[in-house]
Design an enzyme around this catalytic site. Structure first.
Site, PDB file in Angstrom:
ATOM      1  N   THR A  28       0.822  -1.216   0.000  1.00  0.00           N
ATOM      2  CA  THR A  28       0.000   0.000   0.000  1.00  0.00           C
ATOM      3  C   THR A  28       0.860   1.272   0.000  1.00  0.00           C
ATOM      4  O   THR A  28       1.923   1.316   0.617  1.00  0.00           O
ATOM      5  CB  THR A  28      -0.921   0.002   1.240  1.00  0.00           C
ATOM      6  OG1 THR A  28      -1.652  -1.213   1.242  1.00  0.00           O
ATOM      7  CG2 THR A  28      -1.869   1.172   1.253  1.00  0.00           C
TER       8      THR A  28
ATOM      9  N   TRP B 225       0.840   2.413   5.978  1.00  0.00           N
ATOM     10  CA  TRP B 225       0.055   1.442   6.778  1.00  0.00           C
ATOM     11  C   TRP B 225       0.663   0.046   6.723  1.00  0.00           C
ATOM     12  O   TRP B 225      -0.063  -0.924   6.476  1.00  0.00           O
ATOM     13  CB  TRP B 225      -1.388   1.304   6.298  1.00  0.00           C
ATOM     14  CG  TRP B 225      -2.140   2.511   5.891  1.00  0.00           C
ATOM     15  CD1 TRP B 225      -2.714   2.725   4.680  1.00  0.00           C
ATOM     16  CD2 TRP B 225      -2.458   3.643   6.703  1.00  0.00           C
ATOM     17  NE1 TRP B 225      -3.364   3.928   4.675  1.00  0.00           N
ATOM     18  CE2 TRP B 225      -3.215   4.519   5.905  1.00  0.00           C
ATOM     19  CE3 TRP B 225      -2.160   4.014   8.017  1.00  0.00           C
ATOM     20  CZ2 TRP B 225      -3.681   5.732   6.374  1.00  0.00           C
ATOM     21  CZ3 TRP B 225      -2.625   5.215   8.484  1.00  0.00           C
ATOM     22  CH2 TRP B 225      -3.377   6.054   7.666  1.00  0.00           C
TER      23      TRP B 225
ATOM     24  N   GLU C 245      -6.264  -6.320   3.679  1.00  0.00           N
ATOM     25  CA  GLU C 245      -6.336  -7.438   2.721  1.00  0.00           C
ATOM     26  C   GLU C 245      -7.543  -7.297   1.777  1.00  0.00           C
ATOM     27  O   GLU C 245      -8.127  -8.298   1.360  1.00  0.00           O
ATOM     28  CB  GLU C 245      -6.384  -8.791   3.450  1.00  0.00           C
ATOM     29  CG  GLU C 245      -5.017  -9.398   3.692  1.00  0.00           C
ATOM     30  CD  GLU C 245      -4.200  -9.496   2.407  1.00  0.00           C
ATOM     31  OE1 GLU C 245      -3.370  -8.594   2.195  1.00  0.00           O
ATOM     32  OE2 GLU C 245      -4.388 -10.445   1.633  1.00  0.00           O
TER      33      GLU C 245
HETATM   34  C1  LIG Z   1      -3.862  -1.295  10.511  1.00  0.00           C
HETATM   35  C2  LIG Z   1      -3.564  -1.500   9.062  1.00  0.00           C
HETATM   36  C3  LIG Z   1      -2.651  -2.453   8.670  1.00  0.00           C
HETATM   37  C4  LIG Z   1      -2.323  -2.614   7.323  1.00  0.00           C
HETATM   38  N1  LIG Z   1      -1.335  -3.495   6.954  1.00  0.00           N
HETATM   39  C5  LIG Z   1      -0.895  -3.493   5.665  1.00  0.00           C
HETATM   40  C6  LIG Z   1       0.272  -4.234   5.288  1.00  0.00           C
HETATM   41  O1  LIG Z   1       0.874  -4.918   6.110  1.00  0.00           O
HETATM   42  N2  LIG Z   1       0.717  -4.142   4.013  1.00  0.00           N
HETATM   43  C7  LIG Z   1       0.076  -3.389   3.073  1.00  0.00           C
HETATM   44  O2  LIG Z   1       0.535  -3.352   1.939  1.00  0.00           O
HETATM   45  N3  LIG Z   1      -1.047  -2.691   3.385  1.00  0.00           N
HETATM   46  C8  LIG Z   1      -1.533  -2.709   4.664  1.00  0.00           C
HETATM   47  N4  LIG Z   1      -2.642  -1.971   5.010  1.00  0.00           N
HETATM   48  C9  LIG Z   1      -3.323  -1.210   3.982  1.00  0.00           C
HETATM   49  C10 LIG Z   1      -4.711  -1.741   3.645  1.00  0.00           C
HETATM   50  O3  LIG Z   1      -4.626  -2.945   2.928  1.00  0.00           O
HETATM   51  C11 LIG Z   1      -5.452  -0.627   2.898  1.00  0.00           C
HETATM   52  O4  LIG Z   1      -5.723   0.385   3.846  1.00  0.00           O
HETATM   53  C12 LIG Z   1      -6.723  -1.090   2.237  1.00  0.00           C
HETATM   54  O5  LIG Z   1      -6.435  -1.957   1.171  1.00  0.00           O
HETATM   55  C13 LIG Z   1      -7.564   0.070   1.723  1.00  0.00           C
HETATM   56  O6  LIG Z   1      -6.799   0.979   1.003  1.00  0.00           O
HETATM   57  P1  LIG Z   1      -6.874   2.546   1.354  1.00  0.00           P
HETATM   58  O7  LIG Z   1      -6.655   2.688   2.801  1.00  0.00           O
HETATM   59  O8  LIG Z   1      -5.979   3.266   0.431  1.00  0.00           O
HETATM   60  O9  LIG Z   1      -8.373   2.929   1.072  1.00  0.00           O
HETATM   61  P2  LIG Z   1      -9.019   3.293  -0.358  1.00  0.00           P
HETATM   62  O10 LIG Z   1      -8.611   2.295  -1.365  1.00  0.00           O
HETATM   63  O11 LIG Z   1      -8.784   4.715  -0.672  1.00  0.00           O
HETATM   64  O12 LIG Z   1     -10.547   3.073  -0.022  1.00  0.00           O
HETATM   65  C14 LIG Z   1     -11.333   4.025   0.709  1.00  0.00           C
HETATM   66  C15 LIG Z   1     -12.794   3.580   0.621  1.00  0.00           C
HETATM   67  O13 LIG Z   1     -13.220   3.584  -0.747  1.00  0.00           O
HETATM   68  C16 LIG Z   1     -13.705   2.304  -1.136  1.00  0.00           C
HETATM   69  N5  LIG Z   1     -13.268   2.058  -2.523  1.00  0.00           N
HETATM   70  C17 LIG Z   1     -11.999   1.932  -2.972  1.00  0.00           C
HETATM   71  N6  LIG Z   1     -12.003   1.727  -4.302  1.00  0.00           N
HETATM   72  C18 LIG Z   1     -13.290   1.735  -4.702  1.00  0.00           C
HETATM   73  C19 LIG Z   1     -13.929   1.563  -5.957  1.00  0.00           C
HETATM   74  N7  LIG Z   1     -13.246   1.333  -7.075  1.00  0.00           N
HETATM   75  N8  LIG Z   1     -15.271   1.615  -5.999  1.00  0.00           N
HETATM   76  C20 LIG Z   1     -15.994   1.830  -4.868  1.00  0.00           C
HETATM   77  N9  LIG Z   1     -15.446   2.002  -3.655  1.00  0.00           N
HETATM   78  C21 LIG Z   1     -14.104   1.946  -3.568  1.00  0.00           C
HETATM   79  C22 LIG Z   1     -13.052   1.348  -0.154  1.00  0.00           C
HETATM   80  O14 LIG Z   1     -13.810   0.147  -0.008  1.00  0.00           O
HETATM   81  C23 LIG Z   1     -13.029   2.168   1.119  1.00  0.00           C
HETATM   82  O15 LIG Z   1     -14.278   2.098   1.745  1.00  0.00           O
HETATM   83  C24 LIG Z   1      -2.994  -1.832   6.348  1.00  0.00           C
HETATM   84  C25 LIG Z   1      -3.955  -0.902   6.746  1.00  0.00           C
HETATM   85  C26 LIG Z   1      -4.228  -0.715   8.075  1.00  0.00           C
HETATM   86  C27 LIG Z   1      -5.228   0.351   8.473  1.00  0.00           C
END
Ligand SMILES: Cc1cc2nc3c(=O)[nH]c(=O)nc-3n(C[C@H](O)[C@H](O)[C@H](O)COP(=O)(O)OP(=O)(O)OC[C@H]3O[C@@H](n4cnc5c(N)ncnc54)[C@H](O)[C@@H]3O)c2cc1C
Length: 549
Positions: free
Chosen positions: A129, A164, A369
């Protein structure tokens, strides 16, 4: 079948249970949560082969691991999450971080790195991410510029930022996704590399015992042999290739945390006297706050077990099934924890009773995930293709199989699940005829309906033959749960399926009873609700017996 024998799995689970009883007491865990502290010594002890050697479970025997299969991963992940989801996340991160190597590494890379992880108990982090690239990983900006000598690529310089990252601030080893000249690729990076720094721990809503941090890369040099697989451009394919497993693992987290909350609410309901009797004897309480949650969690469990057995039987990856399992189990776990707070009233809202912490912890399972919305999209997109490919028979064929299951065992809800499958097929067909999936909302809602109906079908099919090891309930109670879930799924398709078809459509489903397969099924879908309250009464009583005050 891949995986551990039953004795070895039981030994791992029992050793983990004893360790948790001794070390991971509620007081200890509440303090970690309060102090926002990552307990490195706990991870070290969990990884210590003379104590548990938990990381070995995920590594193949050829590289010094135990060679656990998907079923073992599910059982241990559920147990870990029931203890503490923050600590479980620290373990998950090592599993995740190792995955790009396990899936895409050359033989030499696997032997070196997985061998070291096994032997040295290295903490690993998975860096995919970025601030601008979460659900949409293809938008990533971290670059890997090739370094050449005599026009031969000898190494890469990595520049960018990861966001993250679990274990981000504490790991020994990192797998980092970066954009190489040939496309997204995974690189292996060790802590201490020049130009590689880690951010301070994030101050999070829950899983505060896990370390989450940003990673900063300023022209970090790695030799060419740190490119996973030795070929550029394989990164996103390698990331996709493990979702079947990793999503099952997070699904098991939802299951473990959800049940951990319910196992506090059910005994509490038997002690707490309100209105002259224990709350456990009040339908308005049990049938809202307890029974539906137990039912959904056990439906998700049946599906997780089904998917993990298929993976261990040699089927590859199963990304759609991984998505259904994650979606149902994590949404159900989250709801169960939320309702457990309500079930404990004012006490539930305080720290001491733990359900408040479980609720904050389990929330992450609907985000990492792959978020729940991305799961809905994945499920709908994949099954939509099946619907088109089979000319609409994907779910009607499955319904025919359920008819046989019903003939063999008429008390498992198979007949109701069969109706739900036929109604789902009718909804999908109406969407095809009117091209309704052009509406993203309709497509995502189909993902939800599919998850409910598939879990209902699998629960009904498996409830007579497969024991559910996590929860000690008798077969009658489990069958009643399968019937309740089948009714819920059927009602969801009848009402919500109809709603979206009418809400987005133009030709009008209402009033077309004679022509509409969906409307034609409606009376049977409602009739199948008969006996619902009696089944809920039975499940409420059996849960109280199973988890006494
Ligand atoms: C505590 C924690 C641990 C983590 N650990 C890891 C890790 O070890 N390694 C790693 O790589 N990542 C990690 N992550 C990252 C995590 O996988 C991401 O936060 C997650 O995939 C969502 O991405 P984002 O936060 O950018 O949200 P976004 O992708 O910006 O999403 C925001 C909202 O929009 C919605 N959304 C997104 N795209 C669309 C679409 N096309 N259509 C409609 N709705 C949509 C989503 O469902 C969500 O509700 C971690 C996150 C946290 C908070």
């Amino acid at each position: 079948m891949a995986g551990l024998d039953a004795d070895t799995l039981n030994m791992v689970l029992s050793t983990l249970g004893k360790y948790a009883d001794r070390k991971l007491t509620p007081e200890f865990l509440l303090k970690l949560d309060h102090d926002d502290e990552f307990p490195r010594e706990v991870l070290t002890e969990l990884y210590d082969p003379s104590q548990i050697g938990l990381h070995l479970l995920f590594l193949p025997e050829a590289y010094g691991g135990l060679g656990g299969g998907a079923y073992d991963v599910y059982r241990v992940s559920e147990a870990m999450a029931a203890i503490d989801l923050g600590i479980a996340t620290g373990v998950l991160a090592t599993f995740l971080g190792t995955d790009p190597i396990a899936v895409g590494g050359t033989e030499k890379q696997k032997a070196l790195w997985m061998g070291r992880i096994a032997e040295e108990g290295l903490l690993v982090a998975y860096g995919a991410t970025e601030p601008q690239a979460g659900s949409d990983l293809a938008a990533m900006k971290t670059k890997a510029e090739s370094v050449t000598e005599d026009s031969k690529v000898t190494g890469y310089k990595l520049t960018g930022r990861k966001q993250w990252i679990s274990n981000g601030g504490v790991a020994d080893l990192y797998t980092i996704l970066a954009l190489a000249p040939g496309g997204p690729s995974w690189f292996i990076l060790e802590r201490g590399a020049e130009g590689f720094t880690q951010g301070k721990p994030e101050d999070k809503h829950g899983i505060r015992a896990s370390n989450t941090a940003a990673l900063f890369l300023e022209e970090v040099y790695v030799d060419a042999d740190r490119l996973v697989g030795g070929v550029e451009g394989q990164g996103l394919v390698q990331a996709q290739a493990v979702f079947g497993y990793t999503r099952l693992m997070v699904a098991a987290f939802g299951l473990g945390a959800g049940w951990a909350a319910l196992k506090r609410a059910i005994p509490y309901s038997q002690m707490r006297i309100q209105g002259g009797a224990p709350l456990s004897q009040k339908q308005g309480y049990t049938h809202k706050l307890i029974v539906p949650n137990a039912v959904r969690l056990e439906a998700a469990r049946a599906y997780i077990e089904w998917a993990s057995e298929r993976l261990d039987g040699g089927e590859h990856n199963l990304p759609t099934e991984g998505a259904v399992a994650k979606y149902m189990a994590t949404e159900s776990g989250n709801k169960a924890a939320e309702d457990a707070i309500q079930a404990l009233g004012g006490y539930g809202y305080t720290k001491e009773y733990m359900v408040e912490k479980i609720k904050r912890d389990v929330r992450i399972t609907c985000i990492y995930e792959g978020t729940s919305e991305i799961m809905e999209w994945t499920i709908a997109r994949d099954r939509w293709q099946e619907h088109l490919k089979t000319k609409g028979s994907y779910y009607t064929d499955w319904a025919d199989r359920l008819m046989q299951a019903h003939a063999d065992h008429p008390d498992t809800g198979a007949a109701t699940a069969e109706l739900a499958l036929r109604a789902l097929a009718a909804v999908l067909e109406r969407c095809r005829l009117e091209r309704l999936t052009r509406n993203q909302h309709v497509l995502f809602r189909l993902g939800e309906l599919i998850a409910w109906v598939e879990t209902a079908a699998i629960f009904a099919e498996r409830v007579t033959t497969h024991p559910t090891p996590g929860i000690k309930l008798d077969r009658e109670a489990h069958k009643a749960m399968a019937r309740i879930h089948a009714r819920d799924a059927a009602m969801k398709v009848a009402t919500e399926g109809m709603r979206w078809v009418i809400g987005a459509g133009t030709t009008g489903e209402v009033g077309a009873t004679g022509r509409s397969p969906l409307l034609a099924l409606a009376p049977a879908l409602y009739a199948a609700q008969a006996g619902l309250i009696a089944d809920m009464d039975l499940v409420a009583a059996r849960l109280a017996e199973a988890f006494p005050a």
